[in-house]
Motif scaffolding. Sequence first.
Motif, mmCIF file in Angstrom:
data_model
loop_
_atom_site.group_PDB
_atom_site.id
_atom_site.type_symbol
_atom_site.label_atom_id
_atom_site.label_comp_id
_atom_site.label_asym_id
_atom_site.label_seq_id
_atom_site.Cartn_x
_atom_site.Cartn_y
_atom_site.Cartn_z
ATOM 1 N N VAL A 61 1.175 -1.323 0.063
ATOM 2 C CA VAL A 61 0.058 -0.189 0.377
ATOM 3 C C VAL A 61 0.529 1.507 0.096
ATOM 4 O O VAL A 61 1.925 1.326 1.000
ATOM 5 C CB VAL A 61 -0.671 -0.050 0.818
ATOM 6 N N LEU A 62 0.570 2.223 -1.058
ATOM 7 C CA LEU A 62 1.205 3.533 -0.618
ATOM 8 C C LEU A 62 0.314 4.687 0.210
ATOM 9 O O LEU A 62 -0.755 4.687 -1.344
ATOM 10 C CB LEU A 62 1.541 3.765 -2.067
ATOM 11 N N LEU A 63 0.198 5.230 0.808
ATOM 12 C CA LEU A 63 -0.689 6.534 0.857
ATOM 13 C C LEU A 63 0.198 7.086 0.930
ATOM 14 O O LEU A 63 1.442 8.119 1.230
ATOM 15 C CB LEU A 63 -0.882 6.300 2.879
ATOM 16 N N VAL A 64 -0.163 8.492 -0.275
ATOM 17 C CA VAL A 64 -0.018 9.998 -0.863
ATOM 18 C C VAL A 64 -0.566 10.810 0.430
ATOM 19 O O VAL A 64 -1.709 11.315 0.074
ATOM 20 C CB VAL A 64 0.378 9.638 -1.909
ATOM 21 N N LEU A 65 0.397 11.899 1.195
ATOM 22 C CA LEU A 65 -0.457 12.611 1.679
ATOM 23 C C LEU A 65 0.006 13.965 0.785
ATOM 24 O O LEU A 65 1.320 14.677 0.720
ATOM 25 C CB LEU A 65 -0.364 12.574 3.284
ATOM 26 N N GLN A 66 -0.627 14.963 0.468
ATOM 27 C CA GLN A 66 -0.553 16.302 0.132
ATOM 28 C C GLN A 66 -1.715 17.368 1.310
ATOM 29 O O GLN A 66 -2.364 16.685 1.721
ATOM 30 C CB GLN A 66 -0.939 16.443 -0.708
ATOM 31 N N GLY A 67 -1.088 18.300 0.642
ATOM 32 C CA GLY A 67 -1.620 19.202 1.290
ATOM 33 C C GLY A 67 -0.716 20.707 1.773
ATOM 34 O O GLY A 67 -0.281 20.887 1.709
ATOM 35 N N MET A 68 -2.234 21.971 1.755
ATOM 36 C CA MET A 68 -1.135 23.118 2.730
ATOM 37 C C MET A 68 -0.305 22.909 3.489
ATOM 38 O O MET A 68 -0.663 22.110 4.594
ATOM 39 C CB MET A 68 -1.697 24.189 2.089
ATOM 40 N N ASP A 69 0.557 23.808 4.339
ATOM 41 C CA ASP A 69 0.781 23.847 5.290
ATOM 42 C C ASP A 69 -0.370 24.236 7.076
ATOM 43 O O ASP A 69 -0.922 25.155 6.232
ATOM 44 C CB ASP A 69 2.124 25.013 5.583
ATOM 45 N N THR A 70 -0.063 23.568 7.484
ATOM 46 C CA THR A 70 -1.003 22.755 8.491
ATOM 47 C C THR A 70 -2.000 22.096 8.434
ATOM 48 O O THR A 70 -3.014 22.624 9.823
ATOM 49 C CB THR A 70 -0.908 24.470 9.487
ATOM 50 N N ALA A 71 -1.635 21.645 7.479
ATOM 51 C CA ALA A 71 -3.143 20.919 7.166
ATOM 52 C C ALA A 71 -3.389 19.280 7.872
ATOM 53 O O ALA A 71 -4.340 18.537 8.040
ATOM 54 C CB ALA A 71 -3.503 20.394 5.164
ATOM 55 N N GLY A 72 -2.602 18.985 9.110
ATOM 56 C CA GLY A 72 -1.948 18.102 8.986
ATOM 57 C C GLY A 72 -1.386 17.187 8.627
ATOM 58 O O GLY A 72 -1.693 15.774 9.154
ATOM 59 N N LYS A 73 -0.702 17.063 7.998
ATOM 60 C CA LYS A 73 0.477 15.740 7.139
ATOM 61 C C LYS A 73 0.999 14.949 8.610
ATOM 62 O O LYS A 73 0.958 13.685 9.507
ATOM 63 C CB LYS A 73 1.367 16.318 5.964
ATOM 64 N N LYS A 131 12.652 5.448 -5.085
ATOM 65 C CA LYS A 131 14.178 4.855 -4.306
ATOM 66 C C LYS A 131 12.933 4.795 -2.976
ATOM 67 O O LYS A 131 13.502 4.057 -2.184
ATOM 68 C CB LYS A 131 15.137 5.979 -4.352
ATOM 69 N N ARG A 132 11.949 5.414 -2.932
ATOM 70 C CA ARG A 132 11.340 5.660 -1.520
ATOM 71 C C ARG A 132 9.862 4.803 -1.662
ATOM 72 O O ARG A 132 9.732 4.537 -0.957
ATOM 73 C CB ARG A 132 11.006 6.706 -1.064
ATOM 74 N N LEU A 133 9.853 4.090 -3.043
ATOM 75 C CA LEU A 133 8.389 3.139 -3.247
ATOM 76 C C LEU A 133 8.318 2.015 -2.232
ATOM 77 O O LEU A 133 9.886 1.228 -1.944
ATOM 78 C CB LEU A 133 8.346 2.674 -4.763
ATOM 79 N N PRO A 134 7.889 1.712 -1.417
ATOM 80 C CA PRO A 134 7.078 0.465 0.142
ATOM 81 C C PRO A 134 7.282 -0.793 -0.647
ATOM 82 O O PRO A 134 7.432 -1.331 -2.193
ATOM 83 C CB PRO A 134 5.948 0.827 -0.076
ATOM 84 N N GLY A 135 8.107 -2.041 -0.557
ATOM 85 C CA GLY A 135 8.689 -3.073 -0.861
ATOM 86 C C GLY A 135 7.520 -3.748 -0.353
ATOM 87 O O GLY A 135 6.554 -3.408 0.008
ATOM 88 N N PRO A 136 7.391 -5.282 -1.286
ATOM 89 C CA PRO A 136 6.089 -5.959 -0.776
ATOM 90 C C PRO A 136 5.670 -6.134 1.038
ATOM 91 O O PRO A 136 6.984 -6.168 2.010
ATOM 92 C CB PRO A 136 6.587 -7.474 -1.591
ATOM 93 N N GLY A 137 4.414 -5.887 0.708
ATOM 94 C CA GLY A 137 3.473 -6.457 2.262
ATOM 95 C C GLY A 137 4.261 -5.195 3.059
ATOM 96 O O GLY A 137 3.472 -5.301 4.361
ATOM 97 N N MET A 138 4.480 -3.653 2.693
ATOM 98 C CA MET A 138 4.502 -2.621 2.999
ATOM 99 C C MET A 138 3.387 -1.978 3.372
ATOM 100 O O MET A 138 3.221 -1.529 1.824
ATOM 101 C CB MET A 138 6.544 -2.060 2.971
ATOM 102 N N ILE A 139 3.610 -1.111 4.441
ATOM 103 C CA ILE A 139 2.594 0.242 3.810
ATOM 104 C C ILE A 139 3.635 1.728 3.723
ATOM 105 O O ILE A 139 4.236 1.932 4.850
ATOM 106 C CB ILE A 139 1.964 0.154 5.312
ATOM 107 N N GLY A 140 4.103 2.160 3.006
ATOM 108 C CA GLY A 140 4.669 3.101 2.370
ATOM 109 C C GLY A 140 3.528 4.716 2.432
ATOM 110 O O GLY A 140 3.246 4.268 2.045
ATOM 111 N N VAL A 141 3.777 5.402 3.385
ATOM 112 C CA VAL A 141 3.971 6.369 3.281
ATOM 113 C C VAL A 141 4.881 8.138 3.069
ATOM 114 O O VAL A 141 6.012 8.554 3.119
ATOM 115 C CB VAL A 141 3.767 6.744 5.418
ATOM 116 N N PHE A 142 3.708 8.013 1.947
ATOM 117 C CA PHE A 142 4.958 9.747 1.361
ATOM 118 C C PHE A 142 3.929 11.108 2.201
ATOM 119 O O PHE A 142 2.836 11.687 1.724
ATOM 120 C CB PHE A 142 4.252 9.369 -0.259
ATOM 121 N N ASP A 143 4.919 11.763 2.729
ATOM 122 C CA ASP A 143 5.120 12.912 3.184
ATOM 123 C C ASP A 143 5.318 14.179 2.303
ATOM 124 O O ASP A 143 5.997 14.676 1.923
ATOM 125 C CB ASP A 143 5.310 13.244 4.827
ATOM 126 N N ARG A 144 4.131 14.328 1.736
ATOM 127 C CA ARG A 144 4.196 15.182 -0.026
ATOM 128 C C ARG A 144 5.200 14.110 -0.816
ATOM 129 O O ARG A 144 5.170 12.937 -0.295
ATOM 130 C CB ARG A 144 4.825 16.351 0.329
#
Lengths: 277, 277
Positions: A63-75, A114-127
Amino acid sequence: MSKDASLRDALRVPHGPISVSGFDSGAKPLEPKSKRLEHDLDQMADLQERLWAESTGGGERRVLLVLQGMDTAGKGGVVKHAVGVFGPIGVEYSAFKKPTEEERAHDFLWRIRKRLPGPGMIGVFDRSHYEDVLVVRVHDLVPKAEWETRYDAINAFEQELVDGGTTVVKVFLHVSYDVQRERLLRRLARPDKHWKFNPSDIDERAHWDEYRAAYDAVLERTNTDAAPWYVVPADHKTYRNWAVAELLRETLVELDPRYPQPDLDVATLRERLAPPH
Amino acid sequence: MSKDASLRDALRVPHGPISVSGFDSGAKPLEPKSKRLEHDLDQMADLQERLWAESTGGGERRVLLVLQGMDTAGKGGVVKHAVGVFGPIGVEYSAFKKPTEEERAHDFLWRIRKRLPGPGMIGVFDRSHYEDVLVVRVHDLVPKAEWETRYDAINAFEQELVDGGTTVVKVFLHVSYDVQRERLLRRLARPDKHWKFNPSDIDERAHWDEYRAAYDAVLERTNTDAAPWYVVPADHKTYRNWAVAELLRETLVELDPRYPQPDLDVATLRERLAPPH
């Protein structure tokens, strides 16, 4: 909440032209009645462990969770409170800040890959790679002819991820101009929060409308069926954190990962364990 | 627990020749009276956030937790329950398994250096460079003349880390031969745990005494003042998890990281935030 109601359905961005301003940043769709808005931590841990376990048996899903939002949005808050429900073993967190010189010398997806999650992982991208059509577009950091090609490049890239077994969950944390102001003022009022305050945040705020337009384009042009966008109302922190955790929970429940069932000769193994020292 | 009692003092391995067998794997030194053995999550989160915040102001300090122990000693459980008290942002988890061909083509510290925590981070090593004087020694994977040099190499390496601002917390999770047997039998009895069961774990168990001797050498020869070893009794899971979390808490309390105090012109910034949209 009805058993069939899905937060993913409720927050899913519709196809077609989008205006972020049309979404209510103070809404609380499908908010559960319980006041604490807490997930069942055992269920969440079990789902994550099963995803990880599946990969040890050769499973490719992740799973890859991509988080986007303006400053203070709460990433940061979402990572702490929503992603934090999972243990450290199966989660890989990556924050993408202003690219380094080396990163700028490569294609914009180089540092992302380079930062994509491997099998079985939950990757989280903050921006994420979306910064390359957001801040880059607002500040003309590369020519328009270049960033214009990136929407298609992103769609192709995400399709590739999905084809490889990644479920991509893209979240826009939607905070209002006024709530951002309140949050920045609160940081200024608390000396222990000053380290989080960057005077350039106020400069960025002056470009609010341009960022809105850039997000409108993102939500219209990269909202594919393979990797859809969700708009999470982010004026209320507790709801925001619950909602992102719930999007992850629904995603994992749907994936329904299973423990591998290796063919163990249990009787023989038990026997080999029998002799005391 | 008396205010001055330190778990680090209680679990610290003394200098000189060591026999792991002399430590009680069922002991519970300094166990608090509260039954649930839970840490104050807010305090833990605050300590970790301060360590991270300090680095954004140029601080170089960081923590490296090294976890070693026989199969079933509970490295995974410790990561989940002790390290899990911190949020995902400030923690980097690395598991070191059988080295790849590329890794074997390099010095044994090569893959370790790539995973060292950056400033402000808590790095967690699930197995580590110590495998290169443990499994490698037990199975003669390299000539003795080679692994014999590694104790000094490790001490020099860890001194370098400490000089660069890393606090190194090395933990041997000490489980007894009989408890390992119980835990392996329990895994066999539960089909949903079979994925964790590797028949080679039983082969390794046959080398129990050789591993003990290899751990004795590690605890004697790499127990430096710069990077001391702690033996955590691991027959009782709840105590074990509490103890590792407590070692981290004491370490962070001693570091006493501080929020940076940037010189903000608060009045002007407030004014710039004043105009409504």
